[in-house]
Design an enzyme around this catalytic site. Structure first.
Site, PDB file in Angstrom:
ATOM      1  N   GLN A 153      -5.985  -6.264  -0.755  1.00  0.00           N
ATOM      2  CA  GLN A 153      -6.384  -7.000  -1.967  1.00  0.00           C
ATOM      3  C   GLN A 153      -7.693  -6.430  -2.554  1.00  0.00           C
ATOM      4  O   GLN A 153      -7.907  -5.240  -2.422  1.00  0.00           O
ATOM      5  CB  GLN A 153      -6.508  -8.505  -1.677  1.00  0.00           C
ATOM      6  CG  GLN A 153      -5.159  -9.194  -1.450  1.00  0.00           C
ATOM      7  CD  GLN A 153      -4.635  -9.098  -0.035  1.00  0.00           C
ATOM      8  OE1 GLN A 153      -5.367  -9.353   0.894  1.00  0.00           O
ATOM      9  NE2 GLN A 153      -3.397  -8.729   0.134  1.00  0.00           N
TER      10      GLN A 153
ATOM     11  N   HIS B  43       0.836  -1.199   0.000  1.00  0.00           N
ATOM     12  CA  HIS B  43       0.000   0.000   0.000  1.00  0.00           C
ATOM     13  C   HIS B  43       0.873   1.252   0.000  1.00  0.00           C
ATOM     14  O   HIS B  43       1.746   1.390   0.852  1.00  0.00           O
ATOM     15  CB  HIS B  43      -0.902   0.009   1.249  1.00  0.00           C
ATOM     16  CG  HIS B  43      -1.883  -1.124   1.271  1.00  0.00           C
ATOM     17  ND1 HIS B  43      -2.602  -1.470   2.389  1.00  0.00           N
ATOM     18  CD2 HIS B  43      -2.281  -1.978   0.303  1.00  0.00           C
ATOM     19  CE1 HIS B  43      -3.399  -2.496   2.098  1.00  0.00           C
ATOM     20  NE2 HIS B  43      -3.220  -2.821   0.843  1.00  0.00           N
TER      21      HIS B  43
HETATM   22  P1  GDP Z   1      -3.377  -0.278  -2.933  1.00  0.00           P
HETATM   23  O1  GDP Z   1      -2.694  -1.588  -2.778  1.00  0.00           O
HETATM   24  O2  GDP Z   1      -4.799  -0.433  -3.346  1.00  0.00           O
HETATM   25  O3  GDP Z   1      -3.237   0.616  -1.737  1.00  0.00           O
HETATM   26  O4  GDP Z   1      -2.667   0.458  -4.154  1.00  0.00           O
HETATM   27  P2  GDP Z   1      -1.081   0.526  -4.438  1.00  0.00           P
HETATM   28  O5  GDP Z   1      -0.479   1.487  -3.499  1.00  0.00           O
HETATM   29  O6  GDP Z   1      -0.507  -0.840  -4.520  1.00  0.00           O
HETATM   30  O7  GDP Z   1      -1.083   1.065  -5.928  1.00  0.00           O
HETATM   31  C1  GDP Z   1      -1.661   2.279  -6.279  1.00  0.00           C
HETATM   32  C2  GDP Z   1      -0.555   3.179  -6.876  1.00  0.00           C
HETATM   33  O8  GDP Z   1      -1.145   4.257  -7.564  1.00  0.00           O
HETATM   34  C3  GDP Z   1       0.339   3.813  -5.816  1.00  0.00           C
HETATM   35  O9  GDP Z   1       1.621   3.967  -6.343  1.00  0.00           O
HETATM   36  C4  GDP Z   1      -0.308   5.180  -5.588  1.00  0.00           C
HETATM   37  O10 GDP Z   1       0.622   6.158  -5.130  1.00  0.00           O
HETATM   38  C5  GDP Z   1      -0.782   5.498  -6.975  1.00  0.00           C
HETATM   39  N1  GDP Z   1      -2.011   6.315  -7.047  1.00  0.00           N
HETATM   40  C6  GDP Z   1      -3.095   6.297  -6.225  1.00  0.00           C
HETATM   41  N2  GDP Z   1      -4.059   7.113  -6.695  1.00  0.00           N
HETATM   42  C7  GDP Z   1      -3.584   7.645  -7.840  1.00  0.00           C
HETATM   43  C8  GDP Z   1      -4.140   8.538  -8.828  1.00  0.00           C
HETATM   44  O11 GDP Z   1      -5.271   8.983  -8.744  1.00  0.00           O
HETATM   45  N3  GDP Z   1      -3.352   8.842  -9.908  1.00  0.00           N
HETATM   46  C9  GDP Z   1      -2.083   8.344 -10.059  1.00  0.00           C
HETATM   47  N4  GDP Z   1      -1.397   8.687 -11.133  1.00  0.00           N
HETATM   48  N5  GDP Z   1      -1.538   7.503  -9.154  1.00  0.00           N
HETATM   49  C10 GDP Z   1      -2.283   7.152  -8.072  1.00  0.00           C
HETATM   50  P1  IMO Z   2      -2.984  -4.960  -2.218  1.00  0.00           P
HETATM   51  O1  IMO Z   2      -3.525  -4.898  -0.802  1.00  0.00           O
HETATM   52  C1  IMO Z   2      -2.574  -7.160  -5.927  1.00  0.00           C
HETATM   53  C2  IMO Z   2      -2.445 -11.529  -5.623  1.00  0.00           C
HETATM   54  C3  IMO Z   2      -1.166 -12.234  -6.024  1.00  0.00           C
HETATM   55  C4  IMO Z   2      -1.735 -13.526  -6.562  1.00  0.00           C
HETATM   56  C5  IMO Z   2      -2.908 -13.803  -5.619  1.00  0.00           C
HETATM   57  C6  IMO Z   2      -2.565 -14.768  -4.486  1.00  0.00           C
HETATM   58  O2  IMO Z   2      -1.731  -4.201  -2.405  1.00  0.00           O
HETATM   59  O3  IMO Z   2      -4.055  -4.600  -3.187  1.00  0.00           O
HETATM   60  P2  IMO Z   2      -1.158 -14.486  -2.247  1.00  0.00           P
HETATM   61  O4  IMO Z   2       0.269 -14.102  -2.033  1.00  0.00           O
HETATM   62  O5  IMO Z   2      -2.139 -13.577  -1.591  1.00  0.00           O
HETATM   63  O6  IMO Z   2      -1.419 -15.926  -1.928  1.00  0.00           O
HETATM   64  O7  IMO Z   2      -1.369 -14.350  -3.841  1.00  0.00           O
HETATM   65  O8  IMO Z   2      -3.276 -12.552  -5.084  1.00  0.00           O
HETATM   66  N1  IMO Z   2      -2.298 -10.474  -4.591  1.00  0.00           N
HETATM   67  C7  IMO Z   2      -2.375  -9.163  -4.842  1.00  0.00           C
HETATM   68  N2  IMO Z   2      -2.504  -8.508  -6.009  1.00  0.00           N
HETATM   69  N3  IMO Z   2      -2.550  -6.478  -4.769  1.00  0.00           N
HETATM   70  C8  IMO Z   2      -2.448  -7.131  -3.584  1.00  0.00           C
HETATM   71  O9  IMO Z   2      -2.566  -6.502  -2.406  1.00  0.00           O
HETATM   72  C9  IMO Z   2      -2.310  -8.535  -3.590  1.00  0.00           C
HETATM   73  N4  IMO Z   2      -2.159  -9.467  -2.635  1.00  0.00           N
HETATM   74  C10 IMO Z   2      -2.167 -10.655  -3.261  1.00  0.00           C
HETATM   75  O10 IMO Z   2      -0.459 -11.512  -6.996  1.00  0.00           O
HETATM   76  O11 IMO Z   2      -2.270 -13.314  -7.843  1.00  0.00           O
HETATM   77 MG    MG Z   3      -1.060  -2.654  -3.564  1.00  0.00          MG
END
Ligand code: GDP
Ligand code: IMO
Ligand code: MG
Length: 429
Positions: free
Chosen positions: A227, A41
């Site tokens: 997730q 995250h």
């Molecule tokens: P999460 O796992 O759902 O919390 O999402 P992640 O952090 O794994 O991935 C979201 C990515 O998109 C991160 O690098 C954020 O900083 C970025 N992000 C979130 N909202 C926006 C947006 O509105 N625009 C852009 N360009 N990036 C964003």
């Molecule tokens: P956040 O919270 C995206 C995916 C893995 C795999 C499947 C099972 O950042 O959104 P696991 O290790 O959980 O047994 O893997 O789930 N996966 C995610 N994909 N964002 C995540 O978390 C994920 N956590 C697990 O890539 O396909």
């Molecule tokens: Mg993520």
């Protein structure tokens, strides 16, 4: 603010952490309810990028209680490096000791779970899930088979030893006899468990019942999911899923509250879809457009560094997600990624390639997904930088047309539009 749950509404990485961080400023108590360090995250605030795996995104604010709930599984080694990294980024040890609490009921990911995750994937061969190899599946398997170790076990030596006497030979037998891997000597595991006890001691919250009671009575609670709905063990693209329940319903179980304690469920959707790991993906783009989304959206996994697969927004999945995910309003992120696009597509139905039949119903057997192709509605791009826009009225007309259609199609209100990673780059509708 009402007690609110933030739910990933696609395949994870929708930008949940950004939304949780934004809402956390109006909450007292932020609780992560499921998953483990498979989550990655990202929050961008004060010109810094914070990366979380287990720690609730509310930790950036002072005077909030951030709780890792019973539904979460904790890999201590990962927890330790996460805290160390966050301290390097600028958070203080005092902030963690004051604000972060861990449920004694949470299950621990042990080193053998990590080995079993890798071995299980190898065993599946071409049918592998593409897990994050963080031991998630094996930890939840043991939890439900009632042979897991919980955080509270670390603080009761007698009970811990008696559990370990049964569990370790069982795990070692599986490692050695099933997978031909090295077993763990008891002494090595005992040393690890002592280290884990020391590591968790400042955070473990034995008076969680009082704190939760107080939170339910007098405080605003924000539930943070990891997730996404399509990775949910029951409702996702099984077997290409994770081993917990990211849906809003999972918050009640993982946090220890009933459904009446949650009044709002914000589903976080990207304006397109990404997926890491294996499994079917009907709107996947394996062409230049997919590459363009991947590059502009900087779509790399936070946990594993893998390139994320990209595709157009899938409305069929989104409608299903609103239904089973329990979503009452939408946060749409990364709309800015389309700023340079001539046109934007949105999948409104699936067409069966064999029969020609058109359906808006999500097919739950993923092996049938290969039979479908997307039916798209095409929108004109806005060809403007929207990343500094703060008010809905100021968005370009073409963006409003797209958003209006989406809201009507999903029959769910869009309450937040995100136009960049920073806290400031947000439009509250
Ligand atoms: P999460 O796992 O759902 O919390 O999402 P992640 O952090 O794994 O991935 C979201 C990515 O998109 C991160 O690098 C954020 O900083 C970025 N992000 C979130 N909202 C926006 C947006 O509105 N625009 C852009 N360009 N990036 C964003
Ligand atoms: P956040 O919270 C995206 C995916 C893995 C795999 C499947 C099972 O950042 O959104 P696991 O290790 O959980 O047994 O893997 O789930 N996966 C995610 N994909 N964002 C995540 O978390 C994920 N956590 C697990 O890539 O396909
Ligand atoms: Mg993520």
């Amino acid at each position: 603010m009402k007690n609110t749950v933030v739910v990933g509404a696609q395949f994870g990485d929708e930008g949940k952490a950004k939304i949780t961080d934004l809402l956390a400023c109006n909450a007292d108590f932020i609780i992560r309810y499921q998953g483990g360090c498979n989550a990655g995250h990202t929050v961008v605030a004060d010109n810094k990028k914070y990366k979380f795996h287990l720690v609730p995104s509310g930790i950036l604010y002072e005077n909030k209680t951030c709780f890792i709930g019973a539904g979460v599984v904790i890999y201590p080694e990962s927890f330790k490096s996460e805290i160390d990294e966050l301290i390097k980024t600028g958070l203080t040890k005092e902030r963690f000791e004051k604000s972060l609490k861990i449920s004694p009921l949470a299950n621990i990911t042990m080193p053998y779970h990590i080995d079993l995750d890798g071995a299980g994937e190898d065993n599946l061969g071409k049918n592998k899930i593409g897990t994050t190899k963080k031991g998630i599946g094996p930890t939840y398997t043991d939890k439900y088979a009632r042979v897991g170790l919980r955080v509270e076990d670390l603080f009761n030596e007698e009970a811990l030893l008696s559990k370990l006497d049964v569990i370790l030979p069982l795990k070692n037998k599986t490692l050695e006899k099933v997978y031909g891997l090295k077993p763990y000597p008891k002494e090595e595991i005992l040393t690890k468990l002592k280290e884990y006890k020391e590591l968790f001691a400042p955070y473990v919250c034995f008076d969680w019942q009082d704190i939760l009671r107080e939170a339910k009575k007098n405080k605003t609670i924000l539930f943070e999911g990891a997730q996404g709905v399509l990775l949910d063990i029951d409702y996702g693209t099984y077997p290409y899923v994770t081993s917990s329940n990211p849906i809003a319903g999972g918050a009640g179980v993982g946090a220890g509250v009933g459904p009446l304690a949650i009044q709002e469920a914000i589903g976080v959707f990207k304006a397109y879809i990404t997926r890491v790991g294996e499994g079917p993906f009907i709107t996947e783009l394996t062409d230049d457009i997919g590459d363009k989304i991947q590059t502009i959206g900087a779509e790399f996994g936070v946990t594993t560094g893998r390139k994320r697969r990209c595709g157009w927004f899938d409305g069929v999945i989104a409608k299903y997600s609103c239904l089973v995910g329990g979503i009452s309003s939408v946060a749409l992120t990364k709309l800015d990624v389309f700023d340079t696009f001539e046109e934007i597509k949105l999948c409104t139905a699936y067409k069966n390639k064999k029969t020609g039949e058109i359906t808006e119903l999500y097919p739950t057997n993923v092996f049938e997904h290969y039979d479908y192709e997307p039916v798209y509605k095409t929108f004109k791009g806005w060809k403007t930088d929207i990343s500094k826009i703060k008010k809905y009225e100021d968005l370009p007309e073409n963006a409003k047309v797209y958003l209006k259609f989406l809201e009507e199609y999903l029959e769910t209100k869009i309450s937040i539009i995100s136009v960049g990673p920073d806290r400031e780059q947000t439009i509250f509708v």
